[in-house]
Write a protein that holds these residues in place. Structure first.
Motif, PDB file in Angstrom:
ATOM      1  N   THR A   1      41.439  40.466  38.331  1.00  0.00           N
ATOM      2  CA  THR A   1      40.530  40.409  37.071  1.00  0.00           C
ATOM      3  C   THR A   1      39.390  39.519  37.562  1.00  0.00           C
ATOM      4  N   ALA A   2      38.002  40.224  37.094  1.00  0.00           N
ATOM      5  CA  ALA A   2      36.967  39.461  37.175  1.00  0.00           C
ATOM      6  C   ALA A   2      36.512  38.900  35.892  1.00  0.00           C
ATOM      7  N   VAL A   3      35.220  38.648  35.544  1.00  0.00           N
ATOM      8  CA  VAL A   3      34.539  38.418  34.292  1.00  0.00           C
ATOM      9  C   VAL A   3      33.779  39.488  33.752  1.00  0.00           C
TER      10      VAL A   3
ATOM     11  N   HIS B   1      36.283  31.431  38.385  1.00  0.00           N
ATOM     12  CA  HIS B   1      34.635  31.350  37.889  1.00  0.00           C
ATOM     13  C   HIS B   1      34.282  33.033  37.726  1.00  0.00           C
ATOM     14  N   GLY B   2      35.246  34.054  38.182  1.00  0.00           N
ATOM     15  CA  GLY B   2      34.890  35.325  38.172  1.00  0.00           C
ATOM     16  C   GLY B   2      34.029  35.841  39.155  1.00  0.00           C
ATOM     17  N   TYR B   3      33.813  34.832  40.164  1.00  0.00           N
ATOM     18  CA  TYR B   3      33.200  35.168  41.633  1.00  0.00           C
ATOM     19  C   TYR B   3      33.846  36.052  42.532  1.00  0.00           C
ATOM     20  N   HIS B   4      33.409  37.104  42.989  1.00  0.00           N
ATOM     21  CA  HIS B   4      33.931  37.870  43.930  1.00  0.00           C
ATOM     22  C   HIS B   4      33.021  38.782  44.622  1.00  0.00           C
ATOM     23  N   SER B   5      33.130  39.340  45.729  1.00  0.00           N
ATOM     24  CA  SER B   5      32.454  40.095  46.465  1.00  0.00           C
ATOM     25  C   SER B   5      33.240  41.340  46.964  1.00  0.00           C
ATOM     26  N   ARG B   6      32.768  42.111  47.687  1.00  0.00           N
ATOM     27  CA  ARG B   6      33.605  43.317  48.262  1.00  0.00           C
ATOM     28  C   ARG B   6      34.874  42.546  49.354  1.00  0.00           C
ATOM     29  N   ALA B   7      34.150  41.690  50.167  1.00  0.00           N
ATOM     30  CA  ALA B   7      35.075  41.234  51.074  1.00  0.00           C
ATOM     31  C   ALA B   7      36.047  40.421  50.494  1.00  0.00           C
TER      32      ALA B   7
ATOM     33  N   ALA C   1      38.708  44.439  40.315  1.00  0.00           N
ATOM     34  CA  ALA C   1      37.597  43.744  39.571  1.00  0.00           C
ATOM     35  C   ALA C   1      37.568  44.108  38.186  1.00  0.00           C
ATOM     36  N   ILE C   2      38.848  44.016  37.398  1.00  0.00           N
ATOM     37  CA  ILE C   2      38.887  44.336  36.030  1.00  0.00           C
ATOM     38  C   ILE C   2      37.935  43.469  35.211  1.00  0.00           C
TER      39      ILE C   2
END
Length: 275
Positions: free
Chosen positions: A207-209, A187-193, A222-223
């Motif tokens: 890769t993110a979104v 889903h592209g969801y991420h955080s620093r952790a 987090a590309i």
């Protein structure tokens, strides 16, 4: 960590468009229809890239090129998330006949089965098998991991999220007999952790979104990618390539992203985390 910690090289414009596709099918599945492009639609996108002089490269090649200062003049990265069976049937043949590279991110817990994480949307799509993934890799497709069960990783307890991240790497490496170096956040969801967990698991990129154009200074964990949806014609793809109508990825998470993460955490049932 940024890409330029290993290189200060940029392209002529500094922009590196990274496109994100999901399903490629002429028969969109219900509520997943907006994330499905047809075969003719994808073919038109690929032909446009070639006409405009872009050279598709993998995520791994992008990072290696930045480190070595040897990116092509007009790089673009094509990524496909989830690992649906229609990638081998519909997408890879179009890429292969044009000699184009791509990175495929696979949900490792559903190999040879169906898209269990889409059940709540009334959608059940067939997934690639172990043999198909191995064959794709042998043909030159770069394979990355996309977790085991496609959860919201940034809402999970860290230990559970780490299992999703690390186990998907282990499963795919067993299938391929080679290292899997890149991860895509479901889903592209991420955080620093979450990024720290990806680094700890041994990945070299993620890769993110973010629906923004990546660049040489982008965060390699987090590309930024731009989601290609069913309403993307060649004009929409051209705007992404030209950098018009789409922002360039910034160095920090947008405040809207943090607010949305908190809303998802509050809405998550107690004890949720595995299917």
């Amino acid at each position: 960590m940024t890409m330029t910690e290993t290189s200060s090289v940029t392209t002529a414009t500094g922009a590196i468009p990274v496109l994100l596709y999901h399903s490629v099918s002429d028969a969109p599945a219900g509520r997943f229809g907006p994330f499905t492009v047809s075969r003719s639609q994808l073919a038109a996108h690929l032909d446009l890239l070639l006409e405009k002089g872009y050279q598709p490269i993998t995520v791994g090649a992008m990072l290696a090129g930045l480190a070595a200062g040897q990116l092509p003049p007009r790089p673009v990265v094509l990524t496909f998330d989830d690992g649906f069976a229609d990638y081998a049937a519909n997408a890879w043949p179009l890429l292969a006949e044009r000699g184009l590279a791509a990175t495929l991110y696979v949900t490792a817990g559903d190999l040879g089965g169906r898209s269990a994480w889409l059940a709540s949307a009334g959608v059940s799509l067939p997934m690639l098998s172990r043999r198909e993934i191995a064959d794709l890799a042998a043909d030159g497709c770069e394979i990355g991991a996309h977790s085991m069960t496609h959860p919201h990783l940034d809402c999970l307890p860290h230990a559970v999220a780490y299992e999703e991240i690390r186990n998907s790497k282990d499963v795919l490496e067993q299938v391929l007999g080679r290292t899997v170096d890149s991860f895509a956040y479901p889903h592209g969801y991420h955080s620093r952790a979450t990024k720290e967990l990806v680094i700890a698991a041994g990945y070299r990129s993620a890769t993110a979104v973010r629906n923004a154009v990546s660049h040489a200074d982008d965060d390699r964990y987090a590309i930024a990618r731009v989601t290609v949806t069913s309403d993307f014609g060649i004009a929409e793809v051209a705007r992404v390539l030209d950098g018009t109508g789409v922002r360039t990825a910034g160095p920090r998470e947008r405040w809207q992203t943090a607010v949305w993460r908190q809303a998802r955490r509050l809405a998550r049932p107690s004890g949720a985390g595995r299917r």
